[in-house]
Design a protein around this motif. Structure first.
Motif, short mmCIF file in Angstrom:
data_model
loop_
_atom_site.label_atom_id
_atom_site.label_comp_id
_atom_site.label_asym_id
_atom_site.label_seq_id
_atom_site.Cartn_x
_atom_site.Cartn_y
_atom_site.Cartn_z
N PRO A 1 6.40 6.30 10.19
CA PRO A 1 7.17 7.25 9.38
C PRO A 1 8.52 6.70 8.90
CG PRO A 1 7.12 7.95 11.68
CD PRO A 1 6.11 6.84 11.53
N LEU A 2 9.18 5.90 9.75
CA LEU A 2 10.45 5.29 9.32
C LEU A 2 10.21 4.35 8.14
CD1 LEU A 2 12.15 4.48 12.76
CD2 LEU A 2 12.72 6.32 11.15
N PHE A 3 9.15 3.57 8.23
CA PHE A 3 8.80 2.65 7.16
C PHE A 3 8.48 3.40 5.87
CE2 PHE A 3 5.91 -0.43 5.08
CZ PHE A 3 6.75 -1.54 5.07
N ALA A 4 7.76 4.51 5.99
CA ALA A 4 7.41 5.31 4.81
C ALA A 4 8.66 5.86 4.12
CB ALA A 4 6.49 6.45 5.22
N LEU A 5 9.63 6.31 4.90
CA LEU A 5 10.87 6.83 4.31
C LEU A 5 11.63 5.74 3.56
CD1 LEU A 5 12.22 9.16 7.15
CD2 LEU A 5 11.29 9.84 4.94
N VAL A 6 11.70 4.56 4.17
CA VAL A 6 12.39 3.44 3.53
C VAL A 6 11.71 3.06 2.21
CG1 VAL A 6 12.80 0.96 3.78
CG2 VAL A 6 13.41 2.51 5.64
N ILE A 7 10.39 3.00 2.23
CA ILE A 7 9.64 2.64 1.03
C ILE A 7 9.86 3.67 -0.08
CG2 ILE A 7 7.32 2.32 0.07
CD1 ILE A 7 8.39 0.03 1.79
N THR A 8 9.84 4.94 0.29
CA THR A 8 10.01 6.01 -0.70
C THR A 8 11.34 5.87 -1.43
OG1 THR A 8 8.69 7.51 0.66
CG2 THR A 8 10.06 8.51 -1.04
N MET A 9 12.38 5.52 -0.70
CA MET A 9 13.69 5.36 -1.32
C MET A 9 13.78 4.09 -2.17
SD MET A 9 15.44 8.01 -0.41
CE MET A 9 13.92 8.97 -0.43
N ALA B 1 0.82 -1.20 0.00
CA ALA B 1 0.00 0.00 0.00
C ALA B 1 0.86 1.26 0.00
CB ALA B 1 -0.93 -0.01 1.21
N LEU B 2 1.85 1.34 0.90
CA LEU B 2 2.68 2.55 0.96
C LEU B 2 3.55 2.69 -0.28
CD1 LEU B 2 3.84 2.81 4.69
CD2 LEU B 2 2.04 4.06 3.50
N ALA B 3 4.00 1.58 -0.85
CA ALA B 3 4.77 1.65 -2.08
C ALA B 3 3.90 2.21 -3.21
CB ALA B 3 5.29 0.26 -2.46
N GLN B 4 2.65 1.79 -3.27
CA GLN B 4 1.76 2.29 -4.31
C GLN B 4 1.40 3.76 -4.08
OE1 GLN B 4 0.67 0.48 -7.19
NE2 GLN B 4 0.29 2.64 -7.63
N ILE B 5 1.23 4.15 -2.82
CA ILE B 5 0.96 5.56 -2.49
C ILE B 5 2.15 6.43 -2.88
CG2 ILE B 5 0.55 7.18 -0.61
CD1 ILE B 5 -1.08 4.94 0.77
N ALA B 6 3.37 5.96 -2.58
CA ALA B 6 4.57 6.68 -3.00
C ALA B 6 4.65 6.77 -4.52
CB ALA B 6 5.82 6.00 -2.44
N ALA B 7 4.26 5.68 -5.19
CA ALA B 7 4.25 5.68 -6.66
C ALA B 7 3.25 6.70 -7.19
CB ALA B 7 3.92 4.28 -7.17
N PHE C 1 3.73 11.81 0.15
CA PHE C 1 2.57 10.92 -0.01
C PHE C 1 2.70 9.70 0.89
CE2 PHE C 1 1.13 13.57 -3.28
CZ PHE C 1 -0.08 13.11 -3.77
N ALA C 2 3.90 9.11 0.93
CA ALA C 2 4.10 7.91 1.75
C ALA C 2 3.95 8.23 3.23
CB ALA C 2 5.48 7.31 1.48
N LEU C 3 4.47 9.38 3.67
CA LEU C 3 4.33 9.78 5.06
C LEU C 3 2.87 10.04 5.42
CD1 LEU C 3 7.42 12.15 5.41
CD2 LEU C 3 7.06 10.01 6.65
N ALA C 4 2.13 10.66 4.50
CA ALA C 4 0.70 10.88 4.73
C ALA C 4 -0.04 9.55 4.82
CB ALA C 4 0.11 11.74 3.61
N GLY C 5 0.32 8.61 3.94
CA GLY C 5 -0.30 7.28 3.98
C GLY C 5 0.03 6.56 5.27
N ALA C 6 1.28 6.67 5.72
CA ALA C 6 1.68 6.03 6.98
C ALA C 6 0.93 6.63 8.16
CB ALA C 6 3.19 6.18 7.18
#
Length: 254
Positions: free
Chosen positions: A166-174, A42-48, A74-79
């Protein structure tokens, strides 16, 4: 035999895989423990989706760093939204996370509907282009990964608290721009499932072994057989994960 040109392509691609695994093996075990398997997808798709908006809005596309900043926002908002949902709708959380994935996926499709190159961009975000990775594109992901891992070494309890999101969202974004949505999900879940019967440092060691062997075998096969790299690595990761899971049944492996 591999020539020098092929090796020069595979080395940054393998380094990208190692960067993704460095954080995903640790995060994956926490995802299984929390029972939120599809949060990565989900967070990967939101970042996408953020990356799609950065690509299609020309005013944004020309701003420096926007290809990373907008997906991160977007990923941080989703998280943050998932953290709120966990507090109020814990029994339905997995279903709600699945809904977020579907909604962000169709939103990206709608945004790209009038873009003549939309299909290619969507394919790139989902399947990734790891073989086209260069050393310069690894600098920012490496810094973020080191920051996250440093925080977790300093305070491991962060994974069990609200800071996980938030840590997970940052990792996914990268990770998404490097390897794509599918491979991000596979890197998180397959090594974690492979070592789910193990514990402690041994689980982490075998988790990293699963990921490294899976990536190395996938890159080698995709380069040698001219196969799509992302799809090939997902398959080799799955095979290695099954083998490690079978091996871990042996009490001596624990």
């Amino acid at each position: 035999m591999m020539d020098a040109t092929l090796i020069s392509i595979l080395m940054p691609a393998m380094a990208a895989g190692l960067l993704v695994l460095a954080s995903h093996v640790v995060m994956g075990r926490q995802v299984l423990a929390r029972g939120i398997i599809f949060i990565d997808l989900a967070l990967a798709q939101i970042a996408a989706l953020g990356a799609v908006l950065a690509h299609t809005h020309h005013d944004l596309a020309h701003l420096p760093g926007m290809t990373w900043l907008l997906p991160a926002l977007f990923a941080l908002a989703g998280a943050g939204l998932i953290a709120v949902l966990e507090r109020h709708y814990k029994s339905e959380l997995e279903a709600l996370i699945g809904c977020l994935y579907v909604l962000s996926a169709v939103a990206a499709m709608l945004v790209l509907a009038q873009d003549p190159h939309g299909g290619e961009l969507l394919k790139q975000l989902l399947s990734g282009q790891i073989l086209w990775t260069d050393w310069n594109s690894l600098v920012l992901p490496a810094l973020v990964t080191l920051l996250v891992l440093g925080l977790l070494l300093w305070r491991p309890t962060l994974l069990r608290g609200r800071a996980f999101y938030p840590l997970f969202a940052l990792v996914i974004t990268m990770s998404v721009p490097l390897v794509g949505v599918y491979l991000v999900f596979s890197s998180l879940i397959l090594p974690a499932l492979a070592v789910n019967r193990l514990s402690g440092k041994r689980a982490l060691v075998w988790g990293y072994v699963t990921g490294v062997v899976g990536y190395a075998a996938g890159l080698w096969l995709s380069a040698g057989r001219d196969l799509p790299s992302g799809a090939t690595i997902v398959c080799t990761l799955a095979v290695v994960a099954v083998v490690v899971r079978i091996i871990s049944r042996n009490p001596t492996a624990q």
